[in-house]
Design a protein around this motif. Structure first.
Motif, PDB file in Angstrom:
ATOM      1  N   CYS A   1      -1.935  -8.601  -6.565  1.00 47.23           N
ATOM      2  CA  CYS A   1      -0.823  -8.372  -6.221  1.00 47.23           C
ATOM      3  C   CYS A   1      -0.892  -6.904  -5.758  1.00 47.23           C
ATOM      4  CB  CYS A   1       0.562  -8.298  -7.480  1.00 47.23           C
ATOM      5  SG  CYS A   1       0.673 -10.033  -8.234  1.00 47.23           S
ATOM      6  N   THR A   2       0.240  -6.150  -4.842  1.00 47.32           N
ATOM      7  CA  THR A   2       0.160  -5.162  -4.558  1.00 47.32           C
ATOM      8  C   THR A   2       0.902  -4.244  -5.409  1.00 47.32           C
ATOM      9  OG1 THR A   2       2.193  -5.365  -3.234  1.00 47.32           O
ATOM     10  CG2 THR A   2      -0.046  -5.401  -1.925  1.00 47.32           C
ATOM     11  N   PRO A   3       0.791  -2.903  -5.586  1.00 46.01           N
ATOM     12  CA  PRO A   3       1.751  -2.194  -6.245  1.00 46.01           C
ATOM     13  C   PRO A   3       3.246  -2.273  -6.276  1.00 46.01           C
ATOM     14  CG  PRO A   3       0.136  -0.723  -5.573  1.00 46.01           C
ATOM     15  CD  PRO A   3      -0.086  -2.089  -4.726  1.00 46.01           C
ATOM     16  N   VAL A   4       4.072  -2.184  -6.768  1.00 45.00           N
ATOM     17  CA  VAL A   4       5.442  -2.087  -6.630  1.00 45.00           C
ATOM     18  C   VAL A   4       5.797  -0.717  -5.699  1.00 45.00           C
ATOM     19  CG1 VAL A   4       7.758  -1.416  -7.556  1.00 45.00           C
ATOM     20  CG2 VAL A   4       6.233  -2.960  -8.938  1.00 45.00           C
ATOM     21  N   MET A   5       6.793  -1.079  -4.708  1.00 46.42           N
ATOM     22  CA  MET A   5       6.965  -0.024  -3.862  1.00 46.42           C
ATOM     23  C   MET A   5       7.657   1.179  -4.485  1.00 46.42           C
ATOM     24  SD  MET A   5       6.331   0.617  -0.597  1.00 46.42           S
ATOM     25  CE  MET A   5       6.232  -0.578   0.397  1.00 46.42           C
ATOM     26  N   THR A   6       6.990   2.129  -4.917  1.00 47.72           N
ATOM     27  CA  THR A   6       7.798   3.084  -5.841  1.00 47.72           C
ATOM     28  C   THR A   6       8.072   4.312  -4.839  1.00 47.72           C
ATOM     29  OG1 THR A   6       5.545   3.906  -6.276  1.00 47.72           O
ATOM     30  CG2 THR A   6       6.319   2.640  -7.989  1.00 47.72           C
ATOM     31  N   HIS A   7       8.988   5.105  -5.646  1.00 47.05           N
ATOM     32  CA  HIS A   7       9.523   6.352  -4.694  1.00 47.05           C
ATOM     33  C   HIS A   7       9.611   7.399  -5.604  1.00 47.05           C
ATOM     34  CE1 HIS A   7      11.349   8.417  -1.402  1.00 47.05           C
ATOM     35  NE2 HIS A   7      12.344   8.605  -2.125  1.00 47.05           N
ATOM     36  N   THR A   8       8.463   7.873  -6.045  1.00 46.41           N
ATOM     37  CA  THR A   8       8.477   9.246  -6.771  1.00 46.41           C
ATOM     38  C   THR A   8       7.415  10.257  -5.885  1.00 46.41           C
ATOM     39  OG1 THR A   8       6.608   7.996  -7.921  1.00 46.41           O
ATOM     40  CG2 THR A   8       8.713   8.181  -8.966  1.00 46.41           C
ATOM     41  N   VAL A   9       7.998  10.790  -5.190  1.00 45.72           N
ATOM     42  CA  VAL A   9       6.921  11.731  -4.173  1.00 45.72           C
ATOM     43  C   VAL A   9       6.239  12.842  -4.920  1.00 45.72           C
ATOM     44  CG1 VAL A   9       7.356  13.599  -2.094  1.00 45.72           C
ATOM     45  CG2 VAL A   9       9.032  11.356  -2.447  1.00 45.72           C
ATOM     46  N   SER A  10       6.926  13.428  -5.855  1.00 44.69           N
ATOM     47  CA  SER A  10       6.316  14.603  -6.613  1.00 44.69           C
ATOM     48  C   SER A  10       4.975  14.015  -7.196  1.00 44.69           C
ATOM     49  CB  SER A  10       7.015  15.135  -7.947  1.00 44.69           C
ATOM     50  OG  SER A  10       7.247  13.996  -8.720  1.00 44.69           O
ATOM     51  N   LEU A  11       4.748  12.666  -7.432  1.00 43.66           N
ATOM     52  CA  LEU A  11       3.556  12.193  -8.049  1.00 43.66           C
ATOM     53  C   LEU A  11       2.455  11.461  -7.074  1.00 43.66           C
ATOM     54  CD1 LEU A  11       4.625  10.641 -11.378  1.00 43.66           C
ATOM     55  CD2 LEU A  11       3.549  12.973 -10.781  1.00 43.66           C
ATOM     56  N   GLY A  12       3.042  11.658  -5.650  1.00 37.34           N
ATOM     57  CA  GLY A  12       2.294  11.025  -4.620  1.00 37.34           C
ATOM     58  C   GLY A  12       2.223   9.482  -4.674  1.00 37.34           C
ATOM     59  N   LYS A  13       3.511   8.854  -5.196  1.00 35.44           N
ATOM     60  CA  LYS A  13       3.671   7.464  -5.590  1.00 35.44           C
ATOM     61  C   LYS A  13       4.704   6.699  -4.459  1.00 35.44           C
ATOM     62  CE  LYS A  13       2.316   7.606 -10.256  1.00 35.44           C
ATOM     63  NZ  LYS A  13       2.802   7.289 -11.569  1.00 35.44           N
ATOM     64  N   THR A  14       4.302   6.728  -3.179  1.00 38.22           N
ATOM     65  CA  THR A  14       5.246   6.571  -2.330  1.00 38.22           C
ATOM     66  C   THR A  14       5.034   5.477  -1.203  1.00 38.22           C
ATOM     67  OG1 THR A  14       5.169   8.165  -0.531  1.00 38.22           O
ATOM     68  CG2 THR A  14       6.555   8.634  -2.458  1.00 38.22           C
ATOM     69  N   ARG A  15       5.770   4.874  -0.548  1.00 40.16           N
ATOM     70  CA  ARG A  15       5.338   3.989   0.407  1.00 40.16           C
ATOM     71  C   ARG A  15       4.208   4.549   1.406  1.00 40.16           C
ATOM     72  NH1 ARG A  15      10.527   2.620   3.764  1.00 40.16           N
ATOM     73  NH2 ARG A  15       9.948   4.446   4.454  1.00 40.16           N
ATOM     74  N   ASP A  16       4.685   5.618   2.007  1.00 44.19           N
ATOM     75  CA  ASP A  16       3.845   6.136   3.088  1.00 44.19           C
ATOM     76  C   ASP A  16       2.640   7.143   2.645  1.00 44.19           C
ATOM     77  OD1 ASP A  16       5.318   5.107   4.962  1.00 44.19           O
ATOM     78  OD2 ASP A  16       6.997   6.704   4.887  1.00 44.19           O
ATOM     79  N   LEU A  17       2.820   7.447   1.404  1.00 39.83           N
ATOM     80  CA  LEU A  17       1.603   8.303   0.832  1.00 39.83           C
ATOM     81  C   LEU A  17       0.652   7.602   0.146  1.00 39.83           C
ATOM     82  CD1 LEU A  17       3.676  11.256  -0.904  1.00 39.83           C
ATOM     83  CD2 LEU A  17       2.403  11.413   0.858  1.00 39.83           C
ATOM     84  N   TRP A  18       1.016   6.305  -0.279  1.00 38.98           N
ATOM     85  CA  TRP A  18      -0.080   5.379  -1.033  1.00 38.98           C
ATOM     86  C   TRP A  18       0.147   3.989  -0.688  1.00 38.98           C
ATOM     87  CZ3 TRP A  18      -4.405   5.809  -3.291  1.00 38.98           C
ATOM     88  CH2 TRP A  18      -4.813   4.830  -4.307  1.00 38.98           C
ATOM     89  N   THR A  19       1.231   3.279  -1.153  1.00 36.34           N
ATOM     90  CA  THR A  19       1.121   2.006  -1.201  1.00 36.34           C
ATOM     91  C   THR A  19       0.643   1.185   0.103  1.00 36.34           C
ATOM     92  OG1 THR A  19       3.131   2.316  -2.517  1.00 36.34           O
ATOM     93  CG2 THR A  19       2.846  -0.105  -1.792  1.00 36.34           C
ATOM     94  N   LYS A  20       1.130   1.513   1.261  1.00 36.05           N
ATOM     95  CA  LYS A  20       0.637   0.904   2.387  1.00 36.05           C
ATOM     96  C   LYS A  20      -0.863   1.029   2.494  1.00 36.05           C
ATOM     97  CE  LYS A  20       1.004   5.116   5.761  1.00 36.05           C
ATOM     98  NZ  LYS A  20       1.873   5.479   6.942  1.00 36.05           N
ATOM     99  N   TYR A  21      -1.469   1.993   2.221  1.00 40.75           N
ATOM    100  CA  TYR A  21      -2.888   1.685   2.186  1.00 40.75           C
ATOM    101  C   TYR A  21      -3.563   0.735   1.436  1.00 40.75           C
ATOM    102  CZ  TYR A  21      -1.947   6.168   4.744  1.00 40.75           C
ATOM    103  OH  TYR A  21      -1.691   7.046   5.734  1.00 40.75           O
ATOM    104  N   THR A  22      -2.977   0.515   0.330  1.00 37.88           N
ATOM    105  CA  THR A  22      -3.576  -0.483  -0.777  1.00 37.88           C
ATOM    106  C   THR A  22      -3.665  -2.047  -0.134  1.00 37.88           C
ATOM    107  OG1 THR A  22      -1.501  -0.867  -1.902  1.00 37.88           O
ATOM    108  CG2 THR A  22      -2.599   0.834  -2.673  1.00 37.88           C
ATOM    109  N   ARG A  23      -2.715  -2.406   0.675  1.00 37.14           N
ATOM    110  CA  ARG A  23      -2.859  -3.661   1.124  1.00 37.14           C
ATOM    111  C   ARG A  23      -3.951  -4.148   1.729  1.00 37.14           C
ATOM    112  NH1 ARG A  23       1.232  -7.648   3.039  1.00 37.14           N
ATOM    113  NH2 ARG A  23       0.402  -8.823   4.653  1.00 37.14           N
ATOM    114  N   ARG A  24      -4.415  -3.062   2.535  1.00 36.49           N
ATOM    115  CA  ARG A  24      -5.756  -3.749   3.300  1.00 36.49           C
ATOM    116  C   ARG A  24      -7.057  -3.651   2.145  1.00 36.49           C
ATOM    117  NH1 ARG A  24      -6.130   0.155   8.700  1.00 36.49           N
ATOM    118  NH2 ARG A  24      -3.983  -0.316   9.575  1.00 36.49           N
ATOM    119  N   VAL A  25      -7.043  -3.145   1.177  1.00 40.77           N
ATOM    120  CA  VAL A  25      -7.897  -3.121   0.295  1.00 40.77           C
ATOM    121  C   VAL A  25      -7.894  -4.386  -0.600  1.00 40.77           C
ATOM    122  CG1 VAL A  25      -8.848  -2.009  -1.989  1.00 40.77           C
ATOM    123  CG2 VAL A  25      -8.325  -0.548  -0.079  1.00 40.77           C
ATOM    124  N   ILE A  26      -6.810  -4.524  -1.056  1.00 41.13           N
ATOM    125  CA  ILE A  26      -6.444  -5.843  -1.820  1.00 41.13           C
ATOM    126  C   ILE A  26      -6.717  -7.052  -1.058  1.00 41.13           C
ATOM    127  CG2 ILE A  26      -4.711  -6.907  -3.111  1.00 41.13           C
ATOM    128  CD1 ILE A  26      -3.440  -4.229  -3.965  1.00 41.13           C
TER     129      ILE A  26
END
Length: 284
Positions: free
Chosen positions: A195-220
């Protein structure tokens, strides 16, 4: 059929829509061993493996993924399944494969996840259950700017991919990987849903759609094809989590934290997995 699409970086590539469908769930063929066991009414074991969004312990009683998976199976008339909650709060893919020193990992205390207890990673404990299906969902904490300060997205993504592929190589392989045991489980022995990660929205930790989650899809997705695993895109299920945080709850229950799904949200996530987990013609 092959068509051309424009990727995010603007380059034209030949894209195989059959190999990597633009769908939230695919790879049913790799779950045949699981489907056959359901059809034959065998006793079943599932390991739900991941971080706090899988664990969802004391703050989300009744809304854990394990509970929602059990509900799906029960509605399908499948009652002979044991579901192990193998989630660990704050865990990364490094905790899963036991890359303690390489990834400078912290030991986790809730629940206890230490190098002493899991020298080869929590993966080793998964395999001890002899599961018929592994549902895997890591990635949120691999993006953390607290855990990996100063690192680029590329550096964190490379680590995420390295650990994911090490774990799958150990599951499917017949030779140790990085000195850690392997488990000789082909897709005919053990079905896996990544599964991909949950689409989180915590900007201060770098865990957002555009900072991280969209990149994991191709890897997985690539790992799914290389290691015969099914794919489920939780992030596609809920793309626009930024518009409201009411779907989430902090571990102390005091606020909406943009990371941990509330029970109703988890219910929707797992509902999207229904056809992958138990196709309707396998219902009893």
């Amino acid at each position: 059929m092959r068509r051309s699409i424009v990727l995010e970086d603007g380059e034209m590539e030949r894209y195989d829509f059959y190999k990597y469908p633009l769908l939230p769930a695919w790879g049913h063929e790799y779950l045949y061993s699981w489907y056959e066991k359901i059809y034959d009414s065998r006793d079943l074991t599932i390991c739900a493996e991941g971080d706090s969004t899988t664990y969802e312990g004391f703050w989300n009683q009744g809304g854990e993924r394990r509970t929602m998976i059990a509900k799906l199976l029960d509605r399908a008339g499948i009652t002979n399944c044991t579901i192990k909650n193998c989630g660990y709060g704050s865990a990364t893919t490094g905790h899963w494969v036991g890359s303690w020193s390489e990834d400078r990992l912290q030991e986790l205390k809730n629940p206890e996840c230490t190098k002493e207890r899991y020298p080869w990673g929590t993966l080793d404990s998964d395999m001890a259950y002899q599961p018929d299906l592994l549902i895997w969902c890591y990635g949120i904490n691999d993006a953390s700017t607290n855990l990996y300060p100063g690192e680029t997205v590329s550096q964190k993504l490379n680590r995420f991919e390295k650990n994911l592929r090490e774990g799958l190589s150990r599951i499917r392989g017949v030779e140790p990987v990085n000195g850690k045991p392997c488990y000789h489980k082909s897709a005919e022995d053990l079905a896996i849903i990544l599964c991909t990660p949950v689409m989180t929205h915590t900007v201060s930790l770098g865990k957002t759609r555009d900072l991280w989650t969209k990149y994991t899809r191709r890897v997985i997705q690539k790992a799914c094809r290389d290691y015969q695993c099914a794919f489920y895109d939780i992030a596609m299920r809920h793309y626009d989590h930024a518009f409201s945080l009411k779907w989430s709850v902090s571990t102390d229950g005091s606020t909406c934290d943009g990371t941990h799904p509330r029970p109703a949200c988890n219910a929707d996530f797992m509902s999207g997995m229904q056809d992958l987990l138990v196709p309707i013609c396998l219902w009893k």
